[in-house]
Enzyme design. Structure first.
Site, PDB file in Angstrom:
ATOM      1  N   SER A 118     -22.040   1.514  14.689  1.00  0.00           N
ATOM      2  CA  SER A 118     -20.952   2.427  14.328  1.00  0.00           C
ATOM      3  C   SER A 118     -20.260   1.993  13.049  1.00  0.00           C
ATOM      4  CB  SER A 118     -19.932   2.436  15.463  1.00  0.00           C
ATOM      5  OG  SER A 118     -18.724   3.007  15.040  1.00  0.00           O
ATOM      6  N   TYR A 165     -13.789  -1.603  21.304  1.00  0.00           N
ATOM      7  CA  TYR A 165     -15.047  -0.846  21.118  1.00  0.00           C
ATOM      8  C   TYR A 165     -15.710  -1.295  19.813  1.00  0.00           C
ATOM      9  CZ  TYR A 165     -18.146   2.798  19.463  1.00  0.00           C
ATOM     10  OH  TYR A 165     -19.236   3.456  18.930  1.00  0.00           O
ATOM     11  N   LYS A 213     -19.380  -3.535  18.937  1.00  0.00           N
ATOM     12  CA  LYS A 213     -20.455  -3.162  18.006  1.00  0.00           C
ATOM     13  C   LYS A 213     -20.681  -4.289  16.989  1.00  0.00           C
ATOM     14  CE  LYS A 213     -21.494   0.825  19.752  1.00  0.00           C
ATOM     15  NZ  LYS A 213     -22.793   1.015  20.441  1.00  0.00           N
TER      16      LYS A 213
HETATM   17  C1  WQD Z   1     -11.361  11.664  13.567  1.00  0.00           C
HETATM   18  C2  WQD Z   1     -10.095  12.070  12.845  1.00  0.00           C
HETATM   19  C3  WQD Z   1      -8.059  11.409  13.916  1.00  0.00           C
HETATM   20  C4  WQD Z   1      -8.366  13.930  17.439  1.00  0.00           C
HETATM   21  C5  WQD Z   1     -15.126   8.128  15.818  1.00  0.00           C
HETATM   22  C6  WQD Z   1     -15.578   7.599  17.108  1.00  0.00           C
HETATM   23  C7  WQD Z   1     -16.099   6.203  16.971  1.00  0.00           C
HETATM   24  C8  WQD Z   1     -17.077   6.109  15.822  1.00  0.00           C
HETATM   25  C9  WQD Z   1     -16.474   6.657  14.548  1.00  0.00           C
HETATM   26  C10 WQD Z   1     -19.297   6.218  16.684  1.00  0.00           C
HETATM   27  C11 WQD Z   1      -9.031  10.972  12.848  1.00  0.00           C
HETATM   28  C12 WQD Z   1      -8.189  12.913  13.860  1.00  0.00           C
HETATM   29  C13 WQD Z   1      -8.640  13.297  16.244  1.00  0.00           C
HETATM   30  C14 WQD Z   1      -7.284  14.844  17.512  1.00  0.00           C
HETATM   31  C15 WQD Z   1      -6.830  14.466  15.204  1.00  0.00           C
HETATM   32  N1  WQD Z   1     -18.272   6.814  16.100  1.00  0.00           N
HETATM   33  N2  WQD Z   1      -7.884  13.567  15.151  1.00  0.00           N
HETATM   34  N3  WQD Z   1      -6.555  15.079  16.376  1.00  0.00           N
HETATM   35  O1  WQD Z   1     -11.466   7.951  15.076  1.00  0.00           O
HETATM   36  O2  WQD Z   1     -13.106   8.555  13.239  1.00  0.00           O
HETATM   37  O3  WQD Z   1     -13.900   7.531  15.428  1.00  0.00           O
HETATM   38  O4  WQD Z   1     -16.074   7.986  14.817  1.00  0.00           O
HETATM   39  O5  WQD Z   1     -19.372   5.108  17.012  1.00  0.00           O
HETATM   40  O6  WQD Z   1     -16.722   5.918  18.185  1.00  0.00           O
HETATM   41  O7  WQD Z   1     -14.492   7.610  17.986  1.00  0.00           O
HETATM   42  O8  WQD Z   1     -13.083   9.886  15.317  1.00  0.00           O
HETATM   43  O9  WQD Z   1     -12.860  12.162  16.177  1.00  0.00           O
HETATM   44  O10 WQD Z   1     -11.374  10.345  17.156  1.00  0.00           O
HETATM   45  O11 WQD Z   1     -10.955  11.163  14.838  1.00  0.00           O
HETATM   46  O12 WQD Z   1      -6.153  14.677  14.183  1.00  0.00           O
HETATM   47  O13 WQD Z   1      -6.977  15.449  18.567  1.00  0.00           O
HETATM   48  O14 WQD Z   1      -9.526  13.178  13.531  1.00  0.00           O
HETATM   49  O15 WQD Z   1      -6.722  11.002  13.623  1.00  0.00           O
HETATM   50  O16 WQD Z   1      -8.377  10.982  11.615  1.00  0.00           O
HETATM   51  P1  WQD Z   1     -12.795   8.449  14.681  1.00  0.00           P
HETATM   52  P2  WQD Z   1     -12.066  10.932  15.975  1.00  0.00           P
END
Ligand code: WQD
Length: 342
Positions: free
Chosen positions: A128, A153, A157
């Site tokens: 990741s 998490y 990784k």
């Molecule tokens: C993306 C953006 C939030 C929810 C993920 C996986 C992690 C890894 C990397 C694989 C952020 C924003 C989110 C919401 C929002 N992948 N958001 N409202 O944090 O980049 O991490 O990708 O391993 O496992 O979790 O992804 O989709 O949680 O958030 O504004 O209700 O969307 O703040 O900027 P993230 P995410």
């Protein structure tokens, strides 16, 4: 060659696992998929069969069960393993670190020990971009250092990648794929993401809000140093993520070296903001999405997107779906599982 190659996919009923089983079958591989079904459902396995109309073996196995894994390897001649089985919620890992270390690191150790005992040399590992934390340089390439992981998490990784590096002296040949933000679903809408409870990730929350399952999407912060103030991410279609795994197997097939340890950033190389994604969703689906701007979410990195040069060159892979298609496929899957369309 491919028709004879037999690949074991752990976590094969999971989001990326199931899409990868589809692409492996399309590419002519023999596939055995295992999954504990703790966080996925049998209907995803049926969906893979419907899409491909090809035979494959599915067995309910938890990768922490060393005896069951040993039995499986004794009964089959695997040429390679793709290891997806792991928990993946950043938030949950903060609440339950021990569960994450035990499952994510423990299951990898059992898989590695079993592969060694049965002389299966090739492994594709599901890593990741969270291993980078907030990179100093964007777009981020594979030379970027690991920063202190923002969550247990992410730490699992980082630890798993370190274990794999140390294992290559034992004759392991490994490719780790560092996923950025996988989104979307198979165009058939027969498989897709099945988040449990309230989704942490952005796109499932968007589609559930659009389906009326959630009342309103909160955009976590619009005061970041980005063009529209919301965080930047690299959203990549899950089918493009899946095909990269097939390419990684082929990459290893062409290498003669008895020891390999390669890592690739698996992203599109395009930084997209949360608000841009929301607006694109509204544009491609025509759904009026109810959203508001809320406070920042602790632990979020401001911007992270890939430099995908290395993966494109080495694996002869490139993304084929754009953001609009990814969001449309995500929405079609949501409508399907909510019974909004037949
Ligand atoms: C993306 C953006 C939030 C929810 C993920 C996986 C992690 C890894 C990397 C694989 C952020 C924003 C989110 C919401 C929002 N992948 N958001 N409202 O944090 O980049 O991490 O990708 O391993 O496992 O979790 O992804 O989709 O949680 O958030 O504004 O209700 O969307 O703040 O900027 P993230 P995410």
């Amino acid at each position: 060659m491919k028709d004879k190659q037999h690949v074991l996919v752990t976590g094969g009923a999971g989001y990326i696992g199931a899409h990868t089983v589809v692409e492996l079958l399309h590419a002519g591989y023999q596939v055995t998929a295992i999954d504990s079904l703790e966080r996925s459902e049998q209907r995803i396995v049926e969906g893979v069969s419907s899409i491909t109309q090809k035979e494959f073996t599915f067995t309910k196995v938890n990768c922490l069960d060393a005896a069951a894994l040993d039995q499986l390897f004794a009964a089959n001649r695997f040429d390679a393993v793709i290891h997806f089985a792991a928990y993946k919620s950043v938030n949950e890992s903060v609440e339950k670190p021990l569960m994450y270390y035990n499952n994510n690191v423990g299951s990898l150790l059992v898989v590695l020990e079993t592969m060694k005992r049965h002389r299966v040399p090739d492994l594709i590992f599901s890593s990741s971009c969270t291993v980078y934390g907030q990179p100093d340089h964007i777009p981020v390439d594979e030379t970027a250092p690991f920063k202190r992981a923002e969550s247990p998490y992410g730490a699992t990784k980082q630890l798993c990648e370190r274990i794999l590096e140390d294992m290559t002296t034992e004759g392991l040949r490994v490719v780790s794929l560092r996923y950025f933000n996988p989104i979307g679903a198979h165009p058939s809408a027969l498989i897709g993401e099945l988040p449990i409870g309230i989704p942490n990730n952005l796109v499932p929350y968007v589609t559930q809000t659009a389906a009326g399952v959630r009342a309103q999407l909160t955009v976590f912060g619009n005061d970041y140093a980005t063009p529209d103030g919301s965080c930047l991410r690299d959203f990549i279609h899950v089918c493009d993520v899946a095909t990269a795994h097939v390419k990684a197997i082929e990459f290893l097939n062409h290498l003669k070296s008895p020891t390999v340890c390669e890592v690739f950033n698996l992203g599109t190389g395009v930084g997209v903001s949360v608000l841009e994604l929301v607006k694109k969703f509204i544009e491609v689906t025509g759904v009026k999405l109810n959203y508001k701007i809320g406070p920042r979410r602790p632990g979020d990195v401001e911007k992270v997107y890939a430099n995908p040069h290395k993966v494109m060159q080495a694996l002869h892979w490139k993304p084929t779906y754009d953001l609009g298609q990814s969001l449309l496929h995500a929405w079609q899957w949501e409508q399907k599982i909510r019974g909004l369309v037949n």
